[in-house]
Design a protein around this motif. Structure first.
Motif, PDB file in Angstrom:
ATOM      1  N   ILE A 169       0.831  -1.208   0.000  1.00 27.32           N
ATOM      2  CA  ILE A 169       0.000   0.000   0.000  1.00 27.32           C
ATOM      3  C   ILE A 169       0.862   1.252   0.000  1.00 27.32           C
ATOM      4  CG2 ILE A 169      -1.624   1.353   1.387  1.00 27.32           C
ATOM      5  CD1 ILE A 169      -2.913  -1.370   2.186  1.00 27.32           C
ATOM      6  N   ASN A 170       1.876   1.292   0.839  1.00 25.55           N
ATOM      7  CA  ASN A 170       2.702   2.493   0.957  1.00 25.55           C
ATOM      8  C   ASN A 170       3.625   2.713  -0.239  1.00 25.55           C
ATOM      9  OD1 ASN A 170       1.587   3.249   3.404  1.00 25.55           O
ATOM     10  ND2 ASN A 170       3.121   2.150   4.591  1.00 25.55           N
ATOM     11  N   ASN A 171       4.106   1.641  -0.855  1.00 20.28           N
ATOM     12  CA  ASN A 171       5.078   1.784  -1.939  1.00 20.28           C
ATOM     13  C   ASN A 171       4.477   1.684  -3.333  1.00 20.28           C
ATOM     14  OD1 ASN A 171       7.105   2.057  -0.028  1.00 20.28           O
ATOM     15  ND2 ASN A 171       7.548  -0.119   0.003  1.00 20.28           N
ATOM     16  N   GLU A 172       3.478   0.832  -3.501  1.00 20.84           N
ATOM     17  CA  GLU A 172       2.904   0.591  -4.828  1.00 20.84           C
ATOM     18  C   GLU A 172       1.495   1.153  -4.972  1.00 20.84           C
ATOM     19  OE1 GLU A 172       3.254  -3.620  -5.586  1.00 20.84           O
ATOM     20  OE2 GLU A 172       5.219  -3.643  -4.619  1.00 20.84           O
ATOM     21  N   HIS A 173       0.928   1.634  -3.863  1.00 24.09           N
ATOM     22  CA  HIS A 173      -0.430   2.184  -3.833  1.00 24.09           C
ATOM     23  C   HIS A 173      -1.455   1.168  -4.332  1.00 24.09           C
ATOM     24  CE1 HIS A 173       1.639   5.797  -2.863  1.00 24.09           C
ATOM     25  NE2 HIS A 173       2.279   5.777  -4.021  1.00 24.09           N
ATOM     26  N   MET A 174      -1.282  -0.048  -3.826  1.00 27.24           N
ATOM     27  CA  MET A 174      -2.255  -1.111  -4.081  1.00 27.24           C
ATOM     28  C   MET A 174      -2.116  -2.188  -3.012  1.00 27.24           C
ATOM     29  SD  MET A 174      -0.602  -3.023  -7.429  1.00 27.24           S
ATOM     30  CE  MET A 174      -2.160  -3.752  -7.796  1.00 27.24           C
ATOM     31  N   ASN A 175      -3.190  -2.902  -2.781  1.00 24.88           N
ATOM     32  CA  ASN A 175      -3.163  -4.019  -1.848  1.00 24.88           C
ATOM     33  C   ASN A 175      -3.119  -5.287  -2.693  1.00 24.88           C
ATOM     34  OD1 ASN A 175      -3.657  -6.039   0.009  1.00 24.88           O
ATOM     35  ND2 ASN A 175      -5.152  -4.858   1.168  1.00 24.88           N
ATOM     36  N   ALA A 176      -1.912  -5.660  -3.098  1.00 25.37           N
ATOM     37  CA  ALA A 176      -1.724  -6.773  -4.027  1.00 25.37           C
ATOM     38  C   ALA A 176      -2.213  -8.104  -3.460  1.00 25.37           C
ATOM     39  CB  ALA A 176      -0.255  -6.882  -4.415  1.00 25.37           C
ATOM     40  N   MET A 177      -2.213  -8.250  -2.144  1.00 21.41           N
ATOM     41  CA  MET A 177      -2.613  -9.515  -1.531  1.00 21.41           C
ATOM     42  C   MET A 177      -4.133  -9.701  -1.517  1.00 21.41           C
ATOM     43  SD  MET A 177      -1.729 -11.040   2.257  1.00 21.41           S
ATOM     44  CE  MET A 177      -0.046 -11.492   1.878  1.00 21.41           C
ATOM     45  N   PHE A 178      -4.873  -8.659  -1.175  1.00 21.63           N
ATOM     46  CA  PHE A 178      -6.305  -8.814  -0.954  1.00 21.63           C
ATOM     47  C   PHE A 178      -7.199  -8.101  -1.963  1.00 21.63           C
ATOM     48  CE2 PHE A 178      -4.498  -9.453   3.324  1.00 21.63           C
ATOM     49  CZ  PHE A 178      -4.981 -10.727   3.561  1.00 21.63           C
ATOM     50  N   LEU A 179      -6.680  -7.107  -2.672  1.00 22.89           N
ATOM     51  CA  LEU A 179      -7.490  -6.366  -3.641  1.00 22.89           C
ATOM     52  C   LEU A 179      -6.608  -5.997  -4.835  1.00 22.89           C
ATOM     53  CD1 LEU A 179     -10.489  -5.526  -3.535  1.00 22.89           C
ATOM     54  CD2 LEU A 179      -9.732  -3.263  -2.818  1.00 22.89           C
ATOM     55  N   PRO A 180      -6.134  -7.016  -5.559  1.00 24.35           N
ATOM     56  CA  PRO A 180      -5.210  -6.749  -6.662  1.00 24.35           C
ATOM     57  C   PRO A 180      -5.892  -5.974  -7.795  1.00 24.35           C
ATOM     58  CG  PRO A 180      -5.897  -9.044  -6.681  1.00 24.35           C
ATOM     59  CD  PRO A 180      -6.461  -8.429  -5.427  1.00 24.35           C
ATOM     60  N   LYS A 181      -5.082  -5.268  -8.531  1.00 26.45           N
ATOM     61  CA  LYS A 181      -5.502  -4.515  -9.717  1.00 26.45           C
ATOM     62  C   LYS A 181      -6.277  -3.243  -9.408  1.00 26.45           C
ATOM     63  CE  LYS A 181      -5.546  -8.644 -12.543  1.00 26.45           C
ATOM     64  NZ  LYS A 181      -6.306  -9.526 -13.417  1.00 26.45           N
ATOM     65  N   ILE A 182      -6.443  -2.919  -8.127  1.00 23.44           N
ATOM     66  CA  ILE A 182      -7.128  -1.684  -7.750  1.00 23.44           C
ATOM     67  C   ILE A 182      -6.076  -0.701  -7.245  1.00 23.44           C
ATOM     68  CG2 ILE A 182      -8.850  -0.620  -6.244  1.00 23.44           C
ATOM     69  CD1 ILE A 182     -10.052  -2.599  -8.284  1.00 23.44           C
ATOM     70  N   LYS A 183      -5.907   0.411  -7.961  1.00 19.52           N
ATOM     71  CA  LYS A 183      -4.955   1.434  -7.546  1.00 19.52           C
ATOM     72  C   LYS A 183      -5.555   2.245  -6.409  1.00 19.52           C
ATOM     73  CE  LYS A 183      -1.221   2.300  -9.477  1.00 19.52           C
ATOM     74  NZ  LYS A 183       0.064   1.897  -8.941  1.00 19.52           N
ATOM     75  N   LEU A 184      -4.732   2.532  -5.415  1.00 14.05           N
ATOM     76  CA  LEU A 184      -5.137   3.345  -4.282  1.00 14.05           C
ATOM     77  C   LEU A 184      -4.543   4.741  -4.428  1.00 14.05           C
ATOM     78  CD1 LEU A 184      -4.405   0.804  -1.416  1.00 14.05           C
ATOM     79  CD2 LEU A 184      -6.521   1.110  -2.693  1.00 14.05           C
ATOM     80  N   ALA A 185      -5.216   5.706  -3.860  1.00 11.74           N
ATOM     81  CA  ALA A 185      -4.673   7.063  -3.846  1.00 11.74           C
ATOM     82  C   ALA A 185      -3.409   7.075  -2.992  1.00 11.74           C
ATOM     83  CB  ALA A 185      -5.703   8.025  -3.273  1.00 11.74           C
ATOM     84  N   PRO A 186      -2.385   7.792  -3.417  1.00  9.30           N
ATOM     85  CA  PRO A 186      -1.164   7.880  -2.615  1.00  9.30           C
ATOM     86  C   PRO A 186      -1.408   8.459  -1.225  1.00  9.30           C
ATOM     87  CG  PRO A 186      -0.762   8.670  -4.843  1.00  9.30           C
ATOM     88  CD  PRO A 186      -2.238   8.447  -4.722  1.00  9.30           C
ATOM     89  N   ALA A 187      -2.521   9.151  -1.047  1.00 16.05           N
ATOM     90  CA  ALA A 187      -2.835   9.738   0.261  1.00 16.05           C
ATOM     91  C   ALA A 187      -3.203   8.690   1.299  1.00 16.05           C
ATOM     92  CB  ALA A 187      -3.981  10.740   0.116  1.00 16.05           C
TER      93      ALA A 187
END
Length: 70
Positions: free
Chosen positions: A40-58
């Motif tokens: 989440i902090n480095n790639e802005h995504m939760n690759a383990m539980f919600l892959p392919k969804i980009k998160l806001a850097p905030a």
């Protein structure tokens, strides 16, 4: 801006963090898995539980419950 903390870094918690951030809240997500926090902090995504969804850097993640509870 209000602070909003989500306890739980799974798919549901991540979705809730996205909604809180979109509503204008300063959002912190607590997760027990270091790899989730790192993703989440480095790639802005939760690759383990919600892959392919980009998160806001905030959206910030932490493994420290005290930090999330501030």
């Amino acid at each position: 801006m209000n602070k909003f903390s989500v306890i739980g870094g799974g798919a549901w918690g991540t979705a809730l963090a996205i909604l809180a951030q979109q509503a204008g809240h300063n959002t912190t997500l607590w997760a027990r898995e270091p790899e989730v926090v790192e993703s989440i902090n480095n790639e802005h995504m939760n690759a383990m539980f919600l892959p392919k969804i980009k998160l806001a850097p905030a959206i910030k993640a932490t493994i420290d419950m005290a930090e999330a509870a501030k």
